[in-house]
Design an enzyme around this catalytic site. Structure first.
Site, PDB file in Angstrom:
ATOM      1  N   CYS A  93      11.817   8.509  13.927  1.00 42.57           N
ATOM      2  CA  CYS A  93      11.521   7.643  14.647  1.00 42.57           C
ATOM      3  C   CYS A  93      11.970   7.272  16.061  1.00 42.57           C
ATOM      4  O   CYS A  93      11.898   7.353  16.756  1.00 42.57           O
ATOM      5  CB  CYS A  93      11.247   5.796  14.388  1.00 42.57           C
ATOM      6  N   GLY A 130       3.785   4.320  11.029  1.00 42.25           N
ATOM      7  CA  GLY A 130       3.186   5.734  11.070  1.00 42.25           C
ATOM      8  C   GLY A 130       2.465   5.915  12.294  1.00 42.25           C
ATOM      9  O   GLY A 130       3.048   5.468  13.682  1.00 42.25           O
ATOM     10  N   SER A 131       1.338   6.515  12.371  1.00 34.29           N
ATOM     11  CA  SER A 131       0.583   7.068  13.428  1.00 34.29           C
ATOM     12  C   SER A 131       0.770   6.246  14.336  1.00 34.29           C
ATOM     13  O   SER A 131       0.129   4.695  13.890  1.00 34.29           O
ATOM     14  CB  SER A 131       0.114   7.726  13.553  1.00 34.29           C
ATOM     15  N   GLU A 188       5.691  11.858  21.835  1.00 31.79           N
ATOM     16  CA  GLU A 188       6.214  12.138  20.545  1.00 31.79           C
ATOM     17  C   GLU A 188       5.380  13.401  19.731  1.00 31.79           C
ATOM     18  O   GLU A 188       5.092  13.157  20.196  1.00 31.79           O
ATOM     19  CB  GLU A 188       5.527  10.976  19.609  1.00 31.79           C
ATOM     20  N   LYS A 192       0.967  -1.000   0.113  1.00 30.08           N
ATOM     21  CA  LYS A 192      -0.106  -0.064   0.021  1.00 30.08           C
ATOM     22  C   LYS A 192       0.959   1.402   0.405  1.00 30.08           C
ATOM     23  O   LYS A 192       1.477   1.506   0.916  1.00 30.08           O
ATOM     24  CB  LYS A 192      -0.662   0.413   1.482  1.00 30.08           C
ATOM     25  N   GLU A 202       4.974  -0.290  13.857  1.00 27.13           N
ATOM     26  CA  GLU A 202       5.736   0.748  14.687  1.00 27.13           C
ATOM     27  C   GLU A 202       5.638   1.800  14.278  1.00 27.13           C
ATOM     28  O   GLU A 202       4.538   2.823  13.487  1.00 27.13           O
ATOM     29  CB  GLU A 202       7.058   0.387  13.698  1.00 27.13           C
TER      30      GLU A 202
HETATM   31  P1  NAP Z   1      -0.599   7.807   9.042  1.00 24.94           P
HETATM   32  O1  NAP Z   1      -1.532   8.545   8.763  1.00 24.94           O
HETATM   33  O2  NAP Z   1      -0.740   6.679  10.030  1.00 24.94           O
HETATM   34  O3  NAP Z   1      -0.743   7.099   7.483  1.00 24.94           O
HETATM   35  C1  NAP Z   1       0.536   5.426   7.946  1.00 24.94           C
HETATM   36  C2  NAP Z   1      -0.104   5.343   6.584  1.00 24.94           C
HETATM   37  O4  NAP Z   1      -1.314   3.952   7.248  1.00 24.94           O
HETATM   38  C3  NAP Z   1      -1.168   5.854   5.267  1.00 24.94           C
HETATM   39  O5  NAP Z   1      -0.729   4.931   3.972  1.00 24.94           O
HETATM   40  C4  NAP Z   1      -2.136   5.573   5.474  1.00 24.94           C
HETATM   41  O6  NAP Z   1      -3.035   5.817   4.619  1.00 24.94           O
HETATM   42  C5  NAP Z   1      -2.573   4.630   6.409  1.00 24.94           C
HETATM   43  N1  NAP Z   1      -3.822   4.903   7.306  1.00 24.94           N
HETATM   44  C6  NAP Z   1      -3.668   5.408   8.698  1.00 24.94           C
HETATM   45  N2  NAP Z   1      -4.347   5.036   9.641  1.00 24.94           N
HETATM   46  C7  NAP Z   1      -5.697   4.588   8.286  1.00 24.94           C
HETATM   47  C8  NAP Z   1      -6.213   3.557   9.065  1.00 24.94           C
HETATM   48  N3  NAP Z   1      -6.888   4.180  10.376  1.00 24.94           N
HETATM   49  N4  NAP Z   1      -6.855   2.808   7.984  1.00 24.94           N
HETATM   50  C9  NAP Z   1      -6.464   2.890   6.780  1.00 24.94           C
HETATM   51  N5  NAP Z   1      -5.124   2.638   6.260  1.00 24.94           N
HETATM   52  C10 NAP Z   1      -4.505   3.968   7.325  1.00 24.94           C
HETATM   53  O7  NAP Z   1       0.974   8.229   8.706  1.00 24.94           O
HETATM   54  P2  NAP Z   1       1.568   9.232   8.453  1.00 24.94           P
HETATM   55  O8  NAP Z   1       0.430   9.978   7.319  1.00 24.94           O
HETATM   56  O9  NAP Z   1       2.991   8.494   7.187  1.00 24.94           O
HETATM   57  O10 NAP Z   1       1.984  10.128   9.643  1.00 24.94           O
HETATM   58  C11 NAP Z   1       1.237  10.282  10.701  1.00 24.94           C
HETATM   59  C12 NAP Z   1       2.084  10.281  11.857  1.00 24.94           C
HETATM   60  O11 NAP Z   1       2.388   9.491  11.771  1.00 24.94           O
HETATM   61  C13 NAP Z   1       2.965  11.612  12.051  1.00 24.94           C
HETATM   62  O12 NAP Z   1       2.228  13.228  11.969  1.00 24.94           O
HETATM   63  C14 NAP Z   1       3.520  11.414  13.314  1.00 24.94           C
HETATM   64  O13 NAP Z   1       3.252  11.515  14.489  1.00 24.94           O
HETATM   65  C15 NAP Z   1       3.340   9.264  12.764  1.00 24.94           C
HETATM   66  N6  NAP Z   1       4.627   8.928  12.692  1.00 24.94           N
HETATM   67  C16 NAP Z   1       5.798   8.007  13.350  1.00 24.94           C
HETATM   68  C17 NAP Z   1       6.384   7.562  12.592  1.00 24.94           C
HETATM   69  C18 NAP Z   1       7.818   6.952  13.432  1.00 24.94           C
HETATM   70  O14 NAP Z   1       8.343   5.880  13.009  1.00 24.94           O
HETATM   71  N7  NAP Z   1       7.372   6.945  14.506  1.00 24.94           N
HETATM   72  C19 NAP Z   1       6.471   7.614  11.505  1.00 24.94           C
HETATM   73  C20 NAP Z   1       5.627   8.213  10.543  1.00 24.94           C
HETATM   74  C21 NAP Z   1       4.582   8.966  10.687  1.00 24.94           C
HETATM   75  P3  NAP Z   1      -3.524   7.189   4.353  1.00 24.94           P
HETATM   76  O15 NAP Z   1      -2.504   7.919   4.005  1.00 24.94           O
HETATM   77  O16 NAP Z   1      -4.821   7.557   3.053  1.00 24.94           O
HETATM   78  O17 NAP Z   1      -4.300   8.135   5.341  1.00 24.94           O
END
Ligand code: NAP
Length: 525
Positions: free
Chosen positions: A302, A241-242, A392, A184, A265
């Site tokens: 991260c 991600g989040s 975080e 994805k 993660e």
């Molecule tokens: P995200 O919003 O969690 O999204 C990651 C992926 O998962 C995207 O492809 C997203 O699709 C999908 N996704 C998220 N929630 C979903 C759900 N409920 N159902 C289905 N698919 C879902 O992360 P991000 O956009 O990369 O970043 C947002 C936040 O995540 C950051 O501000 C940060 O706080 C955190 N983050 C942390 C790390 C780490 O390593 N600690 C790394 C990256 C991000 P869509 O984009 O289509 O929503």
């Protein structure tokens, strides 16, 4: 490479069925061509059907064929390193030189996993030979090896658009385990994703493998991710991600009629403990090093060190001044996506609301999606009262904690939730305090670093990028390093098998020359 924006489902190119998007250059706030297709549940179903069809033959590939396939992908990444870096730079605002290094890292990971496959130890071949004369009852011949768990859905990360995205460590380790991958792609870097997807698609073709070994999908909103996690032919999931997104997908997978493993993660503040003698001896140097690392990748890592704790005393002010100086001089830089920048700003507001004092701010932003750097400070008592300060803030901000005494330092260490890493800066005279902290940190982190910083992460046999919740959803595994392959394996025992029916790894004459555990003893026989 010519980008079409199509989905890659096995060997097929599939046009949009559920709308399309354009890539955003976060530095200019302008979108640019081409249109990138969105798919839906039908595309998930096609990719999953193909992956399921591919599983038996791919899982049965010889170690040599599988390793050569991974090396082909590495070669493709090397050949396209520059074009990948240029596209990724446009889509993320990160510097092209840094992204070229990421492409090299990605290729290296595929070669490292090819080595893992060739050595064959991931099979964990184990043999308990028959004991026909054993009393009170004979033992039959038992042999065990590990095989792939099935098709894996991988959610590419946003923050390392090459090395932890389409051709990242999750994909390399799942393919090494013998599992087809349905990727994805993250919408933050669709063109970069397509280049990597095409490299893998071509490698599948050139290696003569079943086309279903790899597919790459893209979708609008949560629907496509949910369809992937729900699909009965998908047998495992990885996610970076989040915490909210990771846990939503984790819970969803556990509610399936057949729950599947989800390796997420998510979040970590990577606490740094500066012990008193180290603080007195080299406070300024530690402060400067910490501030430098917290600002890497605009703090979107991260392993960003986000909280520094030190007992007030000799060296504290020098450390504080060094941190302030570096943060103050830092220019605001483009963040990865509008969503991440907005989340960062909310995180800054949360720090203020929780009582953190701003002691340094970087140069003010000029671009719409820039992130300005911040350094906050609180005392230990405030931190103990306010759990929000331990959360975080994804971006170029960190928190300095002025701790009253060593007992308070130890008490605060117990407050942290699960972490990817923790760091101790120490001198010889700090060892007894370090010995008190060590068991507390072992329970809460996947990696403990002494006199260095956790970032960047080594990718090796012993490296661990995991930890207790909420750093990950399964503390028994790592998402980086060679043992990441274990997430995608399960054991199968073959009891009383004739030699001709046994898998190669378990045959009597050991044709692969593997190290195997026979009656509990390792031997290459
Ligand atoms: P995200 O919003 O969690 O999204 C990651 C992926 O998962 C995207 O492809 C997203 O699709 C999908 N996704 C998220 N929630 C979903 C759900 N409920 N159902 C289905 N698919 C879902 O992360 P991000 O956009 O990369 O970043 C947002 C936040 O995540 C950051 O501000 C940060 O706080 C955190 N983050 C942390 C790390 C780490 O390593 N600690 C790394 C990256 C991000 P869509 O984009 O289509 O929503």
């Amino acid at each position: 490479m010519n980008l079409t924006g199509n989905l890659l489902i096995g060997a097929q190119e599939v046009r949009a069925t559920a709308g399309a998007m354009r890539a955003l250059n976060p530095a200019t706030n302008l979108t640019f061509a081409p249109d990138f297709a969105f798919g839906g549940a039908d595309e998930v179903d096609r990719a999953a059907q193909l992956a399921d069809e591919a599983f038996d033959s791919y899982n049965a590939t010889s170690l040599a064929v599988r390793a050569a396939f991974l090396e082909r992908i590495a070669g493709g990444l090397d050949a396209h390193a520059r074009v990948l870096a240029q596209r990724a730079s446009l889509e993320t605002g990160l510097p092209a030189a840094q992204l070229e290094a990421e492409a090299a890292k990605s290729a290296t990971q595929f070669r490292q996993f090819a080595g893992v496959v060739r050595r064959g130890r991931f099979r964990q071949a184990t043999i308990d030979p028959a004991q026909p004369d054993r009393q009170p009852r004979p033992r039959m011949d038992h042999r065990m090896q590990k095989i792939g768990i099935g098709p894996i859905a991988i959610f590419g990360a946003s923050n390392f658009p090459i090395s932890y995205s389409v051709a990242g460590g999750d994909t390399a380790s799942a393919l090494a385990a013998g599992c087809p991958v349905i990727l994805k792609a993250h919408n933050a870097h669709p063109g970069t994703s397509e280049i990597m997807g095409r490299i893998i698609q071509q490698a599948v073709k050139d290696a003569g493998l079943h086309e279903g070994v790899f597919s790459m999908l893209r979708g609008d909103g949560n629907a496509i991710g949910e369809a992937l996690v729900d699909h009965p032919l998908v047998k495992g999931v990885t996610f970076t991600g989040s915490e909210a997104g990771g846990m939503a997908l984790y819970r969803r997978a556990q509610q399936r009629p057949d729950p599947i493993p989800v390796f997420t993660e998510m979040t970590s503040v990577n606490p740094t403990f500066v012990l008193p003698d180290a603080l007195a001896a080299r406070g300024a140097q530690i402060g400067d090093g910490f501030a430098e690392r917290m600002l890497v990748n605009v703090g979107q890592a991260c392993l960003k060190p986000a909280i520094l704790l030190a007992v007030d005393g000799a060296g504290y002010d020098a450390m504080r001044e060094a941190m302030i100086a570096r943060v103050h001089a830092m220019h605001a830089r483009t963040m990865l996506t509008p969503g991440i920048q907005q989340a960062y700003r909310k995180g800054l507001d949360r720090q203020h609301a929780a009582g953190a004092e701003t002691i340094a701010a970087g140069v003010a932003p000029t671009g719409t999606w820039d992130g300005q750097s911040y350094l906050f400070e609180v005392d230990g008592a405030r931190l103990r009262d306010e759990p929000a300060l331990l959360e975080e803030v994804f971006g170029p901000a960190a928190l300095l904690v002025r701790v009253k005494d060593t007992d308070e330092l130890v008490a605060i260490a117990r407050r942290f939730r699960g972490q990817l890493s923790a760091t101790l800066h120490l001198e010889q005279a700090d060892l007894s305090l370090a010995t008190r902290l060590l068991p507390i940190l072992e329970r809460r982190t996947g990696r403990i670093v002494v006199n260095a910083f956790a970032h960047p992460q080594e990718v090796s046999d012993a490296s661990i990028h995991g930890g207790p919740f909420p750093a990950t959803s399964d503390s028994r595994f790592t998402s980086v390093g060679m043992t990441a392959v274990e997430r995608f394996l399960r054991p199968v025992c073959y009891q009383g098998f004739p030699d001709a029916l046994l898998p190669e790894a378990l045959r009597h004459d050991n044709p692969l020359g593997l190290w195997r555990l026979t009656d509990g003893e390792p031997a290459q026989s």
